[in-house]
Design a protein around this motif. Structure first.
Motif: not given
Ligand code: NAI
Ligand code: MG
Length: 361
Positions: A75-77, A83, A91, A276, A279-285, A292
């Motif tokens: 993931a990137v972000g 973003d 990507r 891929e 999901h994204g890079s999920a800063f919160d976890i 996962n």
């Molecule tokens: P995110 O997918 O990173 O997270 C959204 C929610 O889903 C968060 O609460 C996260 O903890 C949860 N989550 C995501 N993947 C998970 C996993 N494998 N296991 C458990 N929980 C998971 O999307 P968000 O927060 O909108 O974006 C964060 C960053 O990631 C941003 O910089 C965004 O631009 C980037 N991004 C990159 C993508 C890519 O590289 N294809 C796709 C989506 C977002």
């Protein structure tokens, strides 16, 4: 001995954690395998690299990447980089540069996964997303920045070639599935140019596929159909923006963003395809060890299928289903298992299955 050369781009945040896990599972899958081997090369193309060196992809990077059989991407972000910069500089440079015009996103409820949606066990969809133009073609601009007169445009671009090839890809996908159904999604009531072109070309291509049962839906209406009548959908084809949104909804309805995979395909094979988790890079976890990894594993299954390793793909998917079906689940699915525990369990299941095959053979 068949060797597949795989470029690994973990990227940012949990991308690093889940891709490391995915690599371990892939390596386990071919340990002691007489005929198949992987050669991995990891690229540090990430937001850290961008912040330190001013670029995600070094000079000559894409030329080198092009020589691989497949790309396994995390993931990137990053919170330190806007973003739209990270997405476009890494990507999308790969997706667009390698003409990966077909984005494929399967959604189905895996065993043991609970959905908030009643009747979610009826979900068995493949969403086909146009991945090279449309709303994300980058066509637009801003003038008079910061002034009251400021204007920004974001123009969707649809070409006959681009639309026709994604429809044909979607029809082929529908033909490969038992139900042979394809739903066209547009918004051609309100958007009367590009979307009408989409509709017209769809029905032109449909004439070549008399066995495929087709129907059409507006993008707003399909969100309700996904929830109220999930069993009526099989393959869905939609534009870059529409399918981006619908596939996140599909992931949530079938459990969690953390388990959903995607493939960015260059169907002609002139360039490598990229795989891929959605999901994204999920800063919160990030860094907590609880991401996962199942999305990255299912993604690896899609990559194996693309590489023609269907037996290994089947073995890995069965191992994933066995482990999450046993209740070993990450916190995003309501469980307590860590990334490491799930990875170790899937590796064990893969080894058991390999042994079973050897015992029979
Ligand atoms: P995110 O997918 O990173 O997270 C959204 C929610 O889903 C968060 O609460 C996260 O903890 C949860 N989550 C995501 N993947 C998970 C996993 N494998 N296991 C458990 N929980 C998971 O999307 P968000 O927060 O909108 O974006 C964060 C960053 O990631 C941003 O910089 C965004 O631009 C980037 N991004 C990159 C993508 C890519 O590289 N294809 C796709 C989506 C977002
Ligand atoms: Mg998305």
């Amino acid at each position: 001995m068949k060797k597949h050369r795989i470029a690994v781009i973990p990227g940012d945040g949990i991308g690093l954690e889940v891709i490391e896990a995915g690599k371990r599972v892939l390596e386990t899958l071919v340990e002691n395998h007489p005929d198949v081997n992987f050669e991995f090369k990891t690229f540090d193309w990430s937001s850290r690299r961008y912040l330190e060196q001013g670029e995600y992809i070094p000079e000559g990077g894409l030329e080198e990447l092009r020589t691989f059989d497949a790309i396994y991407f995390g993931a990137v972000g990053s919170e330190q980089v806007p973003d739209h910069v990270s997405l476009w500089d890494l990507r999308l440079k790969i997706c667009q540069g390698f003409d990966q015009y077909a984005n494929v996103r399967p959604a189905r409820l895996l065993p043991g996964v609970k959905s908030r949606l009643q009747g979610a066990e009826k979900i068995d969809w493949v969403i086909i997303r146009e991945n090279s133009e449309g709303e994300y073609s980058g066509n637009g601009g801003r003038v008079h920045q910061g002034l009251p007169e400021e204007v920004g445009t974001e123009v969707s671009l649809f070409t006959r070639k681009g639309v026709e090839r994604i429809h044909r890809f979607a029809f082929d996908m529908a033909m490969s599935r038992p139900r042979r159904k394809l739903t066209l999604v547009t918004k051609s009531n309100a958007q009367r140019h590009g979307m009408v072109l989409w509709d017209e070309i769809f029905f032109e291509v449909a004439r070549e596929y008399p066995e495929v049962e087709v129907d059409r839906e507006l993008v707003d209406a399909i969100t309700t159909r996904m929830i109220l009548k999930p069993e009526t959908l099989d393959v869905v084809v939609a534009t870059n923006l529409h399918a981006d949104i619908l596939s996140d909804l599909a992931a949530a309805l079938s459990g969690s963003l953390g388990i959903a995979p995607t493939a960015n395909l260059n169907p002609g094979g002139g360039f490598p395809s990229m795989f891929e988790p959605i999901h994204g890079s999920a800063f919160d976890i990030t860094g907590k060890g609880i991401a996962n990894p199942v999305g990255a594993f299912w993604t690896a299954v899609m990559m194996l299928e693309h590489l023609g390793e269907n037996a290994l793909a089947g073995r890995l998917m069965a191992a994933i289903e066995e482990v999450i079906g046993s209740g070993l689940q990450a916190p995003d699915l309501g469980g307590q298992a860590t990334t490491h525990e799930i990875t170790a369990a899937v590796c064990d299941a893969v080894r058991q299955k390999a042994k079973a095959v050897q015992a029979v053979g």
